[in-house]
Design a protein around this motif. Sequence first.
Motif, PDB file in Angstrom:
ATOM      1  N   GLN A 194       0.837  -1.198   0.000  1.00 49.56           N
ATOM      2  CA  GLN A 194       0.000   0.000   0.000  1.00 49.56           C
ATOM      3  C   GLN A 194       0.878   1.256   0.000  1.00 49.56           C
ATOM      4  N   HIS A 195       1.888   1.265   0.835  1.00 46.45           N
ATOM      5  CA  HIS A 195       2.819   2.398   0.901  1.00 46.45           C
ATOM      6  C   HIS A 195       3.562   2.562  -0.434  1.00 46.45           C
ATOM      7  N   TYR A 196       4.007   1.469  -1.006  1.00 47.06           N
ATOM      8  CA  TYR A 196       4.723   1.472  -2.282  1.00 47.06           C
ATOM      9  C   TYR A 196       3.835   2.032  -3.394  1.00 47.06           C
ATOM     10  N   ASN A 197       2.566   1.691  -3.375  1.00 44.87           N
ATOM     11  CA  ASN A 197       1.645   2.234  -4.373  1.00 44.87           C
ATOM     12  C   ASN A 197       1.488   3.747  -4.227  1.00 44.87           C
ATOM     13  N   GLU A 198       1.524   4.238  -2.994  1.00 47.30           N
ATOM     14  CA  GLU A 198       1.418   5.680  -2.747  1.00 47.30           C
ATOM     15  C   GLU A 198       2.728   6.404  -3.040  1.00 47.30           C
ATOM     16  N   TYR A 199       3.843   5.731  -2.814  1.00 39.36           N
ATOM     17  CA  TYR A 199       5.178   6.309  -3.004  1.00 39.36           C
ATOM     18  C   TYR A 199       6.007   5.374  -3.890  1.00 39.36           C
ATOM     19  N   PRO A 200       5.793   5.419  -5.203  1.00 34.37           N
ATOM     20  CA  PRO A 200       6.471   4.473  -6.096  1.00 34.37           C
ATOM     21  C   PRO A 200       7.996   4.611  -6.123  1.00 34.37           C
ATOM     22  N   GLU A 201       8.524   5.689  -5.570  1.00 32.93           N
ATOM     23  CA  GLU A 201       9.978   5.855  -5.513  1.00 32.93           C
ATOM     24  C   GLU A 201      10.593   5.111  -4.320  1.00 32.93           C
ATOM     25  N   THR A 202       9.757   4.492  -3.491  1.00 33.36           N
ATOM     26  CA  THR A 202      10.236   3.726  -2.343  1.00 33.36           C
ATOM     27  C   THR A 202      11.206   2.648  -2.810  1.00 33.36           C
ATOM     28  N   THR A 203      12.265   2.476  -2.051  1.00 28.53           N
ATOM     29  CA  THR A 203      13.245   1.437  -2.371  1.00 28.53           C
ATOM     30  C   THR A 203      13.229   0.359  -1.293  1.00 28.53           C
ATOM     31  N   ASP A 204      13.806  -0.760  -1.637  1.00 30.31           N
ATOM     32  CA  ASP A 204      13.951  -1.846  -0.664  1.00 30.31           C
ATOM     33  C   ASP A 204      14.739  -1.379   0.553  1.00 30.31           C
ATOM     34  N   TYR A 205      15.713  -0.508   0.333  1.00 34.19           N
ATOM     35  CA  TYR A 205      16.534  -0.004   1.430  1.00 34.19           C
ATOM     36  C   TYR A 205      15.665   0.701   2.476  1.00 34.19           C
ATOM     37  N   SER A 206      14.699   1.490   2.021  1.00 36.96           N
ATOM     38  CA  SER A 206      13.799   2.175   2.959  1.00 36.96           C
ATOM     39  C   SER A 206      12.963   1.183   3.754  1.00 36.96           C
ATOM     40  N   VAL A 207      12.461   0.171   3.076  1.00 35.86           N
ATOM     41  CA  VAL A 207      11.664  -0.858   3.755  1.00 35.86           C
ATOM     42  C   VAL A 207      12.550  -1.607   4.753  1.00 35.86           C
ATOM     43  N   GLU A 208      13.759  -1.911   4.355  1.00 30.33           N
ATOM     44  CA  GLU A 208      14.688  -2.602   5.246  1.00 30.33           C
ATOM     45  C   GLU A 208      14.958  -1.762   6.501  1.00 30.33           C
ATOM     46  N   ARG A 209      15.122  -0.457   6.342  1.00 26.67           N
ATOM     47  CA  ARG A 209      15.355   0.429   7.493  1.00 26.67           C
ATOM     48  C   ARG A 209      14.165   0.414   8.451  1.00 26.67           C
ATOM     49  N   VAL A 210      12.969   0.386   7.903  1.00 27.85           N
ATOM     50  CA  VAL A 210      11.762   0.350   8.740  1.00 27.85           C
ATOM     51  C   VAL A 210      11.671  -0.994   9.470  1.00 27.85           C
ATOM     52  N   TYR A 211      11.903  -2.088   8.753  1.00 25.61           N
ATOM     53  CA  TYR A 211      11.899  -3.402   9.402  1.00 25.61           C
ATOM     54  C   TYR A 211      12.965  -3.449  10.498  1.00 25.61           C
ATOM     55  N   GLU A 212      14.133  -2.906  10.216  1.00 25.51           N
ATOM     56  CA  GLU A 212      15.220  -2.903  11.194  1.00 25.51           C
ATOM     57  C   GLU A 212      14.821  -2.097  12.432  1.00 25.51           C
ATOM     58  N   THR A 213      14.130  -0.996  12.236  1.00 23.46           N
ATOM     59  CA  THR A 213      13.666  -0.178  13.365  1.00 23.46           C
ATOM     60  C   THR A 213      12.673  -0.963  14.211  1.00 23.46           C
ATOM     61  N   LEU A 214      11.770  -1.673  13.577  1.00 25.16           N
ATOM     62  CA  LEU A 214      10.835  -2.526  14.322  1.00 25.16           C
ATOM     63  C   LEU A 214      11.596  -3.576  15.117  1.00 25.16           C
ATOM     64  N   LYS A 215      12.580  -4.194  14.488  1.00 28.16           N
ATOM     65  CA  LYS A 215      13.381  -5.223  15.162  1.00 28.16           C
ATOM     66  C   LYS A 215      14.095  -4.634  16.378  1.00 28.16           C
ATOM     67  N   VAL A 216      14.699  -3.481  16.219  1.00 26.16           N
ATOM     68  CA  VAL A 216      15.410  -2.822  17.318  1.00 26.16           C
ATOM     69  C   VAL A 216      14.445  -2.518  18.461  1.00 26.16           C
ATOM     70  N   ASN A 217      13.262  -2.013  18.131  1.00 29.65           N
ATOM     71  CA  ASN A 217      12.285  -1.656  19.162  1.00 29.65           C
ATOM     72  C   ASN A 217      11.796  -2.874  19.941  1.00 29.65           C
ATOM     73  N   TYR A 218      11.450  -3.939  19.247  1.00 29.84           N
ATOM     74  CA  TYR A 218      10.940  -5.120  19.945  1.00 29.84           C
ATOM     75  C   TYR A 218      12.046  -5.866  20.689  1.00 29.84           C
ATOM     76  N   THR A 219      13.264  -5.825  20.170  1.00 27.56           N
ATOM     77  CA  THR A 219      14.390  -6.421  20.890  1.00 27.56           C
ATOM     78  C   THR A 219      14.643  -5.652  22.187  1.00 27.56           C
ATOM     79  N   ALA A 220      14.609  -4.325  22.108  1.00 27.03           N
ATOM     80  CA  ALA A 220      14.800  -3.500  23.305  1.00 27.03           C
ATOM     81  C   ALA A 220      13.706  -3.779  24.329  1.00 27.03           C
TER      82      ALA A 220
END
Length: 135
Positions: free
Chosen positions: A20-46
């Motif tokens: 859904q986000h990618y459809n709204e922002y077609p310039e989104t890259t895998d790197y951006s998604v990876e950063r968001v997933y990594e942030t979730l991982k950091v938060n739940y690990t903490a």
Amino acid sequence: MKVEEEYQDVLQNIEALVVQHYNEYPETTDYSVERVYETLKVNYTAELRGREPREIPLSPEEKELFTMLEQICEFRLGRAAFETEEEFDEKDIRISAITVEEMLLVIKKLLSSVKFWTKRNGRQGYLNYIIQFII
């Protein structure tokens, strides 16, 4: 049982919002998604360690995606209601809550998928791969 089999519904919930986000922002890259997933991982690990998560600077679009994904994660953890535009009776939604440990397994699977598809198909390889499964 493999993570992608046992938690297929959770993976789909998360990836549907990424699409859904990618459809709204077609310039989104895998790197951006990876950063968001990594942030979730950091938060739940903490959270598991009883610590405050470290701050990871995100772009405005990444912050928007993070907020969406955090909401669905909290919903799947049984800690929040997920708002929808559709009217529904809450008793019609029967979803078993998962643990933070299980959520981390899901997030780690998503991270490995991003890395695999980016390496294989370039800067939007993961996004272009998952979009075919989300209608």
